[in-house]
Enzyme design. Structure first.
Site, PDB file in Angstrom:
ATOM      1  N   ASP A  46       0.833  -1.201   0.000  1.00  0.00           N
ATOM      2  CA  ASP A  46       0.000   0.000   0.000  1.00  0.00           C
ATOM      3  C   ASP A  46       0.880   1.269   0.000  1.00  0.00           C
ATOM      4  O   ASP A  46       0.710   2.169  -0.826  1.00  0.00           O
ATOM      5  CB  ASP A  46      -0.866  -0.038   1.270  1.00  0.00           C
ATOM      6  CG  ASP A  46      -2.244   0.523   1.058  1.00  0.00           C
ATOM      7  OD1 ASP A  46      -2.629   0.724  -0.097  1.00  0.00           O
ATOM      8  OD2 ASP A  46      -2.920   0.755   2.065  1.00  0.00           O
ATOM      9  N   THR A 153      -8.698  -3.928   0.010  1.00  0.00           N
ATOM     10  CA  THR A 153      -7.677  -4.783   0.634  1.00  0.00           C
ATOM     11  C   THR A 153      -8.182  -6.216   0.829  1.00  0.00           C
ATOM     12  O   THR A 153      -7.433  -7.166   0.649  1.00  0.00           O
ATOM     13  CB  THR A 153      -7.268  -4.182   1.997  1.00  0.00           C
ATOM     14  OG1 THR A 153      -7.069  -2.789   1.815  1.00  0.00           O
ATOM     15  CG2 THR A 153      -5.996  -4.790   2.504  1.00  0.00           C
TER      16      THR A 153
END
Ligand code: AMP
Ligand code: MG
Length: 372
Positions: A46, A153
């Site tokens: 990320d 996610t």
């Protein structure tokens, strides 16, 4: 149809981040415990994806401000030393691999004012600074890139759909969007599909107001020639212009999602009389799916306490609108990206494949609210 040069830069940035995500997902598949540790490969990816997009954009468009989901605070904290090192390593490894296989040129061009050459390993502090370039707050004046480095996610960890999402807002209008969907199949799913199965190399959606929306394989060179027109590898995307309330297909989340409300979505679909089974899709990949006709309606009904963020929608708005779809809040108001990092809305967010379907969805939603 023509795409201005900054669209090529945006596509390349999203492709680099998508490559990084795919490499990380391969690690997660090999070691299914990896997703659960504190500084798991997902967290590292990320931050690293945001750094990479920031660096790539800043290289040719230093004048455009970046608004992105992550900050580097966790990397700069005393306990963040290992995380910081792993983020920088992943950025450097992704660039090295991209140079090695010819995706980018190891030329003399450099990153940022410090003049770091693309072929040289970037330092941890340089990478952390690149992440923090995303601390901008959008307003109605000026040009802003709006980035979610990895949206979805849950889908990313589970090997389903996820997205790298980059929007471009100019003077308050979301004009451009690129959505990297590294697990999106090349073709629209069949009529009876209940989900969008993962398929590599995935798809990049790129849209520009007035120029349309295209989709192309995620590993193809940005298909924008010197004349700045998308070449043949790119397919034009159109949302389903003929979808009606009765024939429309909904998208829904996998499992629990803070922004989904299965009961409300079901009530709306009953009120509109659709007979179709919903398609399950994680993340902003839903916006790409809507734009090319995998499904026709995407509904988000977050709880009152939840505030939507600009990076969860900016790229999607550009893509859906350029493909002929419509997106507003649940009361029919245009989404306003000019009030900072939050995106306030009333009655949720509704995206539809065409204007008449959208009007029907808003009317059914208003009826449900009146009945409640
Ligand atoms: P889904 O659409 O079901 O894949 O849910 C993911 C969407 O919910 C993304 O737009 C996320 O940015 C958003 N989201 C908001 N809060 C959370 C959270 N706590 N965990 C996961 N996703 C979240
Ligand atoms: Mg997100």
């Amino acid at each position: 149809m023509s795409f201005p040069p900054e669209m090529r830069t945006a596509v390349e940035a999203v492709q680099l981040a998508s490559r990084l995500c795919m490499a990380t997902q391969d690690i997660l598949v090999r070691d299914d415990r990896a997703a659960k540790s504190d500084d798991s490969p997902v967290t590292v990816a990320d931050f690293a994806a945001q750094a990479l997009v920031s660096l790539w954009l800043e290289r040719s468009h230093p004048d455009i401000q970046l608004v992105a989901e992550e900050t580097a605070d966790a990397l700069r904290a005393p306990e963040g030393a290992s995380l910081s090192r792993r983020v920088a390593d992943l950025v450097n490894e992704t660039l090295r691999a991209a140079i090695e296989d010819g995706f980018i040129e190891p030329d003399d061009a450099s990153f940022g004012a410090k003049g770091t050459s693309i072929g040289q390993p970037l330092t941890e502090s340089f990478v952390a600074d690149a992440i923090d370039c995303g601390a901008g707050s959008p307003s109605g004046a000026g040009r802003f890139w709006i980035l979610d480095p990895i949206d979805g996610t849950k889908g990313f960890i589970a090997g389903r759909q996820y997205a790298v999402a980059l929007g471009l807002m100019v003077d308050g209008v979301v004009e451009g969007g690129v959505l990297g969907c590294p697990n999106m199949p090349a073709d629209v799913v069949p009529e009876d599909a209940t989900c969008i199965p993962p398929e590599r190399p995935g798809v990049i959606f790129a849209a520009r107001a007035g120029a349309g929306c295209v989709a192309f394989p995620a590993d193809a060179r940005a298909p924008f020639g010197d004349d700045a027109s998308p070449a043949s590898v790119a397919k034009l995307c159109r949302a389903n212009a003929g979808a009606t309330p009765a024939t429309s297909r909904y998208m829904e989340s996998w499992g629990d999602s803070v922004v989904a409300n299965g009961d409300k979505t079901k009530a709306l679909s009953l009120a509109m009389g659709t007979s179709r089974t919903a398609v399950r899709v994680d993340s902003m990949a839903k916006y790409g799916a809507l734009a090319r006709g995998d499904a026709d309606l995407y509904l988000r009904f977050p709880p009152d306490a939840y505030r939507e963020k600009v990076w969860d929608h900016a790229a999607g708005v550009a893509i859906v609108q350029a493909a002929g779809g419509v997106i507003t809040d649940g009361r029919g108001n245009a989404l306003d990206f000019t009030k900072g990092r939050f995106l306030d809305q009333k009655g949720g967010i509704v995206a539809s494949a065409n204007p008449s379907l959208h009007a029907a969805a808003l009317a059914a939603l208003a009826d449900l609210s009146n009945d409640a």
